[in-house]
Design an enzyme around this catalytic site. Structure first.
Site, PDB file in Angstrom:
ATOM      1  N   SER A 139     -28.618   0.144 -53.979  1.00  0.00           N
ATOM      2  CA  SER A 139     -28.210   1.101 -52.963  1.00  0.00           C
ATOM      3  C   SER A 139     -26.980   1.897 -53.415  1.00  0.00           C
ATOM      4  CB  SER A 139     -27.974   0.367 -51.636  1.00  0.00           C
ATOM      5  OG  SER A 139     -27.819   1.256 -50.573  1.00  0.00           O
ATOM      6  N   HIS A 186     -35.500  -1.252 -47.526  1.00  0.00           N
ATOM      7  CA  HIS A 186     -34.234  -1.133 -48.236  1.00  0.00           C
ATOM      8  C   HIS A 186     -33.529  -2.489 -48.251  1.00  0.00           C
ATOM      9  CE1 HIS A 186     -30.995   1.305 -49.907  1.00  0.00           C
ATOM     10  NE2 HIS A 186     -30.166   0.502 -49.264  1.00  0.00           N
ATOM     11  N   ASP A 233     -38.116   3.320 -46.714  1.00  0.00           N
ATOM     12  CA  ASP A 233     -36.727   3.560 -47.089  1.00  0.00           C
ATOM     13  C   ASP A 233     -36.484   5.060 -47.155  1.00  0.00           C
ATOM     14  OD1 ASP A 233     -34.195   3.596 -48.211  1.00  0.00           O
ATOM     15  OD2 ASP A 233     -34.708   2.441 -49.987  1.00  0.00           O
TER      16      ASP A 233
END
Length: 303
Positions: free
Chosen positions: A152, A274, A244
């Site tokens: 991320s 995610h 996501d």
């Protein structure tokens, strides 16, 4: 499509009362999301906390070693929207990477927003990579073989570090990016879809506002997808997932790297959400994604 194992986990969490703060607020997000996941332990030979120099003073870091000898090194930048995430929240992922890639892992506790906005996090990340490469003997690692990884926002930092160091003597040999944040414009098609999971388009936009508000998010160091791709960029393995908002920018970045002649492998886990790789040991598609990533690291650093 949602993986049934993940769907069951999300249902159980919802039934237990799990809800993100509304409205989003940094302190509340940290209280809720910085605790490690309840998951099977990952045993590792050695774990020790260290401090390393950074642009604004000493940074906390944690070194993981799966065995003895001078091992290759992987530098890990944790996710959390540049707002939350700690060495502890990503301790298990660091252990899994070290174990499965047969590498030492240095997990870096960079400065967080909104207290420290862009470019604090990327400045810390670059400093950590350069320090680790230059202090390999003190870490007991091989200075000629290191890679960078992150999930991320940590994937954002890893991608930006790879770009900044591309072609330099201390450039990484590989970059492993798990569902990375890459484009501060937040304009890809997957941002227009509300998918199940624990990252919504509005939440991701809020993270950008904390870290790089306004035009700062268009800086190449904040948005690696907006930078020209150098042919000398480190080969990449990019893991994205269907549910996501970041899915499409990860795919587009892989295509841009390929067009520039950079070796890249894209793994698209359609049924994931995610953050799903942190569920390895519990969810089969997470095991698969981690195995793909660590196999790439083994090839790059041992092969």
């Amino acid at each position: 499509m949602l993986d049934p194992h993940i769907e069951g986990l999300m249902r159980a969490m919802a039934e237990s009362g799990f809800r993100l703060p509304n409205p989003f607020e940094a302190r509340a997000m940290r209280m809720m999301l910085d605790s490690p996941l309840p998951a099977p332990p990952v045993e590792i030979a050695e774990v020790r906390d260290i401090t390393i120099p950074g642009p604004a003073g000493a940074m906390r870091a944690r070194l993981y070693r799966p065995g003895e000898g001078r091992l290759p090194l992987v530098i890990l930048f944790h996710g959390g929207g540049w707002v939350h995430g700690t060495l502890d929240s990503h301790d298990r992922l660091a252990r899994g990477i070290a174990r499965d890639a047969d590498c030492a892992v240095l997990s870096v506790d960079y400065r967080l927003a909104p207290e420290h906005r862009f470019p604090a996090a990327i400045d810390d990340a670059v400093a950590a990579a350069r320090w680790a490469r230059g202090n390999a003997a003190a870490l007991g690692v091989d200075p000629a073989h290191y890679a960078i990884t992150g999930d991320s926002a940590g994937g954002n930092l890893a991608a930006a570090v790879a770009q900044i160091l591309a072609g330099a003597a201390d450039a990484p040999a590989h970059q492993l990016l798990f569902y990375p944040v890459l484009d501060g414009r937040c304009a890809s098609a997957s941002f227009a879809v509300e998918t199940p999971g624990f990252l919504s388009p509005s939440q991701m936009r809020w993270y950008w506002d904390q870290y790089a508000p306004g035009d700062a998010r268009l800086d190449h160091r904040a948005s690696p997808a907006l930078a020209p791709v150098a042919a000398s960029l480190a080969p990449a393995t990019i893991v994205v997932t269907g549910n996501d908002p970041l899915h499409d920018e990860g795919v587009a970045y892989a295509e841009a790297l390929k067009a520039a002649g950079v070796p890249v492998t894209l793994h698209d886990a359609a049924g994931g959400i995610h953050g799903f790789v942190s569920l390895f040991g519990m969810i089969p598609i997470a095991d698969e994604a981690l195995a793909i990533g660590t196999a790439a690291l083994r090839t790059a650093l041992h092969g």
